[in-house]
Design an enzyme around this catalytic site. Structure first.
Site, PDB file in Angstrom:
ATOM      1  N   HIS A 232      -0.190   4.461   6.919  1.00 22.94           N
ATOM      2  CA  HIS A 232       0.535   5.621   6.116  1.00 22.94           C
ATOM      3  C   HIS A 232       0.842   7.075   6.631  1.00 22.94           C
ATOM      4  O   HIS A 232       0.051   7.119   6.791  1.00 22.94           O
ATOM      5  CB  HIS A 232      -0.393   5.133   4.775  1.00 22.94           C
TER       6      HIS A 232
ATOM      7  N   ASP B 247      -2.440   7.953   8.781  1.00 18.41           N
ATOM      8  CA  ASP B 247      -3.525   6.750   9.019  1.00 18.41           C
ATOM      9  C   ASP B 247      -2.133   6.431   9.875  1.00 18.41           C
ATOM     10  O   ASP B 247      -1.602   6.490  10.050  1.00 18.41           O
ATOM     11  CB  ASP B 247      -4.609   5.923   8.179  1.00 18.41           C
TER      12      ASP B 247
ATOM     13  N   SER C  98       1.093  -1.124  -0.280  1.00 19.40           N
ATOM     14  CA  SER C  98       0.096   0.423  -0.081  1.00 19.40           C
ATOM     15  C   SER C  98       0.884   1.060  -0.071  1.00 19.40           C
ATOM     16  O   SER C  98       0.513   2.511  -0.403  1.00 19.40           O
ATOM     17  CB  SER C  98      -0.875   0.159   0.993  1.00 19.40           C
TER      18      SER C  98
END
Length: 279
Positions: free
Chosen positions: A253, A250, A38
């Site tokens: 990340h 978050d 991600s």
């Protein structure tokens, strides 16, 4: 052709003709390619049947018109920032973007998938690369895939000091990757591969955060900042007033600022080694 690999499970081929970074006159490298999870998923998971997605608010709130693109941050991520710094293009698209053109492939795309190694539906990044390579005749580029659990723990585990063995596992994986790069280099004598381990760098961001312009490094901007990631960071979550003060967007990340500081440090600390030049 130059290939740069660093330890967030990312594979890059980078260059520019109008780079912000001062490159040697004889350096001509056309594209940025990203592999991994991600951290560098530019929206591939939008088109994969996995719950690991972020194509909804507040993700992407500071990118373009605020439309979520599937990037796990508030705006740009490392592939975008590297391409920008090297003068290639402003945004690196996802390979599975339905609007992707063959021309886009020539300057780079991301084959990364958020959750790579966790959800079986996200483990096809190498197959995506092979398909993309065939489209532009790049099968000579060696495929390097995602290493599950190999985030260098960019998120809350370092920030909140949990479970020391996870940190040790990340460091061990980085060591193994460095060995793998050395072996791969011997099979590609006409290529240059550089391993950049960002574990210590991100740790320094946290320990000496004021030096890098961050005020909050122990929680993310979205929600309470403790466990919110993916679907748990959504339009109903509160967000911080100023995400430029936060290292993390978050619980896993970084914010665009976090990524930008990271890329700036990577370039500053490694361009001489890569290009035999200064920045």
């Amino acid at each position: 052709m130059l290939y740069v690999l660093y330890a967030v499970c990312v594979f890059f081929s980078v260059c520019s003709s109008e780079a912000k970074v001062k490159l040697p006159a004889n350096v001509v490298v056309p594209a940025v390619f990203a592999f991994g999870d991600s951290i560098v998923d530019q929206g591939n998971n939008n088109n994969i049947g996995t719950p690991i997605k972020c194509n909804f608010p507040p993700y992407g709130k500071d990118l373009m018109d605020g439309t979520p693109t599937g990037r796990f941050s508030n705006a740009k991520t490392p592939p975008d920032l590297l391409a920008e710094e090297l003068g290639i293009k402003g945004l690196v698209p996802a390979y599975l973007d339905p609007n992707l053109r063959d021309e886009d492939l020539k300057t780079g795309v991301s084959f990364a998938s958020g959750g790579c190694g966790y959800d079986p539906l996200t483990a096809s990044s190498m197959e995506l690369f092979k398909l993309g390579a065939r489209r532009i005749g790049l099968m000579g580029i060696p495929p390097i895939g995602c290493l599950p659990m190999q985030r260098t723990l960019l998120g809350g585990i370092i920030a909140r000091g949990c479970v020391e063995e996870h940190n040790e596992a990340a460091q061990l994986a980085n060591t193994k990757m460095a060995v793998a790069i050395d072996l791969l280099s011997k099979t590609l004598p006409k290529s240059k591969l550089v391993f950049i381990d960002i574990y210590d760098l991100v740790t320094d961001f946290i320990v000496n955060h004021k030096k890098y312009g961050f005020e909050e490094v122990k929680k993310g901007c979205c929600g309470s900042g403790n466990i919110e990631v993916g679907m748990l960071c959504n339009k109903y979550s509160a967000t911080c007033e100023d995400d430029t003060k936060y290292l993390f967007w978050d619980s896993f990340h970084p914010t665009e600022k976090g990524y930008r500081v990271l890329v700036d440090q990577i370039i500053k600390n490694n361009m001489n080694k890569i290009f035999k030049t200064t920045v």
